[in-house]
Design a protein around this motif. Structure first.
Motif, short mmCIF file in Angstrom:
data_model
loop_
_atom_site.label_atom_id
_atom_site.label_comp_id
_atom_site.label_asym_id
_atom_site.label_seq_id
_atom_site.Cartn_x
_atom_site.Cartn_y
_atom_site.Cartn_z
N UNK A 38 3.68 -4.27 4.42
CA UNK A 38 2.48 -3.69 4.00
C UNK A 38 1.95 -2.50 4.62
N UNK A 42 -2.93 -1.17 1.51
CA UNK A 42 -2.16 -1.75 0.45
C UNK A 42 -1.86 -3.21 0.33
N UNK A 43 -1.24 -3.53 -0.71
CA UNK A 43 -0.75 -4.94 -0.75
C UNK A 43 0.60 -5.04 -0.09
N UNK A 44 1.10 -6.40 -0.49
CA UNK A 44 2.46 -6.95 0.16
C UNK A 44 3.47 -6.52 -1.02
N UNK A 88 3.28 -2.60 8.39
CA UNK A 88 3.04 -3.89 9.03
C UNK A 88 4.04 -4.62 8.30
N UNK B 9 -12.65 -5.79 -6.02
CA UNK B 9 -11.59 -4.96 -5.22
C UNK B 9 -12.42 -4.99 -4.01
N UNK B 37 -6.39 -12.37 5.10
CA UNK B 37 -5.72 -11.72 6.01
C UNK B 37 -6.70 -11.30 6.86
N UNK B 90 -6.32 -12.20 -0.53
CA UNK B 90 -5.04 -12.07 -1.48
C UNK B 90 -5.01 -13.44 -2.41
N UNK B 103 1.70 -10.87 -5.39
CA UNK B 103 0.39 -11.05 -4.78
C UNK B 103 -0.40 -10.02 -5.61
N UNK B 104 -1.77 -10.25 -5.51
CA UNK B 104 -2.70 -9.22 -6.24
C UNK B 104 -3.08 -8.24 -5.04
N UNK B 105 -3.67 -7.10 -5.45
CA UNK B 105 -4.14 -6.05 -4.65
C UNK B 105 -5.21 -6.60 -3.71
N UNK B 106 -5.58 -7.49 -3.74
CA UNK B 106 -6.70 -7.93 -2.69
C UNK B 106 -7.95 -7.57 -2.91
#
Lengths: 113, 112
Positions: A38, A42-44, A88, B9, B37, B90, B103-106
């Motif tokens: 990550x 940003x996303x995973x 990360x 978002x 997270x 997420x 996974x989505x963008x969060x």
């Protein structure tokens, strides 16, 4: 319940040096294991995964990981780190009931020039 | 990744107000998940769903509820938001075909 331990919270390596990120898991049967990366904000992104077979798994961006059942480990390696690898990194194991991913706390990689 | 979107978002809300986050998938997958997270904790599972109206608790479910009335939508609700629920959330789906996860963008939620 399954758990994942990433012993190193932060790691700093020089650009061009080799990298190893540690991951230990607890799971009774053959685990399904993942490494994600990550970047900040940003996303995973999936780097690689292991289900069975060859214990050395190749992933994207030049990463590889080795599954060692005797040590309950799934360490991530890269022979030569680039500045863009700073991010990360998360190790995860699947808890089969519910197909749930259980994550470690993460390791933050810093790359110095 | 295509196939999963989260909304909103970003959100800032006040303590004590209800908040609902939405996860939408376009690919008809059975399993959907909500994670939060936080620094030093990685991603921790809040709730997950294994089908329409079928949900179960995760590791950190207190203060959260979920609903899944359609295959494509998985909603996470904070009944009465608290500052400890400030986090990045997420959503994820489990892809049965290759045993993967997307996974989505969060959603960055701030409770003030």
């Amino acid at each position: 319940a399954q758990s994942v331990t990433q012993p190193d919270i932060h790691i700093t390596v020089s650009e061009g040096a080799s990298l190893e990120l540690r991951c230990n898991y607890s799971y009774g049967a053959t685990p399904y294991l993942f490494w994600y990366v990550q970047s900040p904000g940003q996303g995973l992104q999936l780097l690689l995964k292991y289900f069975s077979g060859d214990t050395l798994v190749q992933g994207i961006k030049g990463f590889e990981a080795e599954f060692k059942r005797s040590q309950s480990s799934f360490n991530l390696r890269k022979p030569s780190v680039h500045w863009s690898d700073a991010a990360e990194y998360f190790c995860a194991v699947v808890e089969r009931y519910g197909n749930k991913l259980v994550f470690g706390a993460g390791t933050i990689l810093r790359v110095k020039s | 990744d295509a196939g999963i979107t989260q909304s909103p978002r970003h959100k800032v809300t006040e303590t004590g107000t209800p908040v609902t986050l939405r996860c939408h998938q376009t690919e008809n997958h059975r399993y959907m998940y909500w994670y939060r997270q936080d620094p030093g904790h990685g991603l921790r599972l809040i709730h997950y769903s294994y089908g329409v109206k079928d949900t179960d608790k995760g590791e950190v479910s207190d203060g959260y509820s979920v609903s899944r009335s359609k295959t494509e939508d998985f909603l996470l609700t904070l009944e009465s938001a608290t500052s400890s629920q400030t986090s990045v959330y997420f959503c994820a789906i489990h892809r049965e075909l290759n045993y993967g996860y997307t996974f989505g963008s969060g959603t960055r939620l701030t409770v003030v």
